[in-house]
Design a protein around this motif. Sequence first.
Motif, short mmCIF file in Angstrom:
data_model
loop_
_atom_site.label_atom_id
_atom_site.label_comp_id
_atom_site.label_asym_id
_atom_site.label_seq_id
_atom_site.Cartn_x
_atom_site.Cartn_y
_atom_site.Cartn_z
N GLU A 67 2.34 1.70 -3.42
CA GLU A 67 1.32 2.21 -4.34
C GLU A 67 1.15 3.72 -4.18
OE1 GLU A 67 -1.68 -1.63 -4.82
OE2 GLU A 67 -1.86 -0.33 -3.06
N SER A 68 1.11 4.18 -2.93
CA SER A 68 0.98 5.63 -2.69
C SER A 68 2.20 6.39 -3.19
CB SER A 68 0.77 5.89 -1.19
OG SER A 68 -0.43 5.30 -0.73
N LEU A 69 3.37 5.82 -2.96
CA LEU A 69 4.60 6.46 -3.43
C LEU A 69 4.63 6.53 -4.95
CD1 LEU A 69 7.42 7.64 -2.97
CD2 LEU A 69 8.29 5.30 -2.84
N ARG A 114 5.12 9.52 3.92
CA ARG A 114 3.82 9.48 4.61
C ARG A 114 2.71 9.91 3.65
NH1 ARG A 114 6.39 7.05 7.63
NH2 ARG A 114 6.68 7.27 9.88
N ASP A 115 2.83 9.52 2.38
CA ASP A 115 1.83 9.88 1.37
C ASP A 115 1.68 11.39 1.29
OD1 ASP A 115 0.02 9.52 -0.58
OD2 ASP A 115 -1.64 8.91 0.70
N ARG A 116 2.80 12.11 1.35
CA ARG A 116 2.75 13.58 1.33
C ARG A 116 2.56 14.07 -0.11
NH1 ARG A 116 7.81 16.11 3.87
NH2 ARG A 116 8.84 14.76 2.38
N GLY A 153 0.81 -1.22 0.00
CA GLY A 153 0.00 0.00 0.00
C GLY A 153 0.84 1.26 0.00
N LYS A 154 1.94 1.25 0.75
CA LYS A 154 2.81 2.42 0.79
C LYS A 154 3.55 2.61 -0.53
CE LYS A 154 3.52 2.56 5.79
NZ LYS A 154 4.48 2.53 6.90
N GLN A 198 12.12 11.02 -1.12
CA GLN A 198 11.38 10.35 -0.05
C GLN A 198 12.12 9.09 0.38
OE1 GLN A 198 8.89 11.66 1.34
NE2 GLN A 198 7.72 12.89 -0.10
N ALA A 233 2.11 6.77 -6.94
CA ALA A 233 1.19 7.83 -7.38
C ALA A 233 1.87 9.19 -7.27
CB ALA A 233 -0.09 7.79 -6.54
N VAL A 234 2.58 9.43 -6.17
CA VAL A 234 3.29 10.70 -5.98
C VAL A 234 4.43 10.83 -6.99
CG1 VAL A 234 4.70 12.02 -4.35
CG2 VAL A 234 2.65 10.83 -3.55
#
Length: 371
Positions: free
Chosen positions: A298-300, A364-366, A295-296, A324, A302-303
């Motif tokens: 995946e979020s990274l 942290r999905d920033r 999940g982390k 990051q 996207a960013v």
Amino acid sequence: MSEDNSPISAREAKRLFAGLKGAQGLLLAVSGGPDSVALMWLAARWHRSLSRGPRLTVVTIDHGLRPEAAREAREVKRLATGLGLPHRTVRWRGAKPKTGLPAAAREARYRLLVQAARLAGASHVLTAHTRDDQAETLLMRLVRGSGLAGLSAMARLTERDGVVLARPLLDVPKSQLIATLKRAKIGFADDPTNHDAAFTRPRLRALLPQLAAEGGDARSLARLAARLARANLAVEVLTDGAERFLRLRDRGDARQAGVRSFEASGFAALPEEVRLRILLRAINAFGHEGPAELGKVESLLAVLDQAIAASARAPANGRPALKQTLAGALISLAGGRIRIAPAPARRKGGSRVDKGGSWHRPFRDRAVRTP
């Protein structure tokens, strides 16, 4: 395979173990429950039919969690001796965690089994996972939102620290193993934790009859896991090819020691699942804080995709468009290149500082830093 409630014949047993005939040695993981006792009995029966075969060794792991475990290990030893097989009990010593006990016990079990295999000179550890276990594993990973690799459930053969983990009964229903033991008049233990609703697997197991009524029986779920495994393997092959593609078109520091680097534009042109796997592989290769959570990553991703798009519109003039850390790896985007390297050591409060004195915090999905 025969009917689900029919005993396994000698011919079927020979087929189940046929691929293991040339192994250096086989270590059988036998707890005393019906599945593993049947594994031991079938393996011994198969082994007697060979003119020459691998040495069989039986190991029971006593997790020290139930008072009955020592007695069950002694009973396994009695059965193994009767079959002419050497037996050893290995105990999981030390403090036990107060949370996450099933996962910790499973990790300890495989670690101890691999150690025991090395001591016994065995190249393979055989476990008695059945078709029912495969269906339950798929359900557990489904409710946890696993990706394609996780939904592939258990593989017939895997490797751990140089030892092959084999599951020869993965297509066999548990009911057949029980029928086999009943015909042979062999007793077995019943671990009460298998029915303890405090644990996830027993709760999901209780749902199987209702799912079966809707057509989702263990056979169907195991077939689904096999199809997902097939699809996962295809995506892995595509990912291998994509990594070769990135290396071939690279003119930067892709081969620099201690870093993985590739051109951002080439990376962005790949399918999302392939990009995710390339990123995950690199983070796990260079990170030092254990496997990255899907999940982390995946979020990274996207960013990172946002940062690549923003950089294409407005170059950052050498300043990093993204920097990051995740799972002990440092991921950066600068000058049209993505670089993954080991992250600097953490400082108090969870922040890190690199050699140039630049501070950055764990991912942290920033929001993306754009020029």
